[in-house]
Design an enzyme around this catalytic site. Sequence first.
Site, PDB file in Angstrom:
ATOM      1  CB  SER A 145      -0.853  -0.150   1.284  1.00 52.76           C
ATOM      2  OG  SER A 145      -1.437   1.233   1.383  1.00 52.76           O
ATOM      3  CE1 TYR A 158      -4.029  -2.200   5.107  1.00 49.96           C
ATOM      4  CE2 TYR A 158      -3.532   0.080   4.611  1.00 49.96           C
ATOM      5  CZ  TYR A 158      -3.731  -1.175   4.222  1.00 49.96           C
ATOM      6  OH  TYR A 158      -3.837  -1.602   2.960  1.00 49.96           O
TER       7      TYR A 158
END
Length: 265
Positions: A145, A158
Amino acid sequence: MLSTDRLKGKNIVITGASGGIGAEIARLCATRGANLVLLARSIDKLKSMKQDLTKYGVRVDVHRLDVADTDAVQAVFSKVLADIGHVDVLVNNAGFGVFRHAHEAPVDEIKSMFDVNVIGLMACTGMVLHGMRSRRIGHIINVASQAAKIATPKSSVYAATKHAVLGYSNSLRMELSDLDVYVTTVNPGPIATDFFNIADEQGTYVKNIKRFMLQPEYVAKQVVDRMLTPVREINLPRWMNAGSIIYSLFPRTFERLGKRAFNQK
């Protein structure tokens, strides 16, 4: 121009294949003649996909797998390898996130995110590494990501998992560099998928950034176009990746100027 028949007859394994970019990657690979092994927790969705994808004349195997269960990873991948012989490309796509302030994140949720996003990814990779090393060919694609490069408020856990994926991938790439086994990280910004049904419980983040969200079909094409080529990273969109480069050079200034945008979650 990249050849579209490079994947014909290749064996491609995709985790988190039942939706989002995993499902789109599977569809594109099938159109290019690749044999597929689709893994996800939702076996019903996978079976439906199998019915649709076999029209391309390729082999499609489906297995229920929660990558957080490392015993299941070993069992499923052992069966896959017994069935198809070898894996040419592994796409580690399974993952999830929850946007929460660090002091509000329960330990069980933290563990779960690491179990899926990091330990599960490593476990799946470990099951194909021996074969790729011995055959001196293969490609491991880890979906990370932009959060692996730019951590923002309410994504501490995350972002930590995706930083771990990036570090693991970079080390693995060096280990395999003399064996013609490629390692690519995919670092997309926000994608219009069901990811945010869990990650963004209030819906505020999606509302604020909806116009900037990537479409899963676009991301999937960028990934499939680069399969079995020595691409280090796929960073999307380009303007966001430019931000991550500026962040690495001027972190304090970037955080100060971007504070308002970062807090839109």
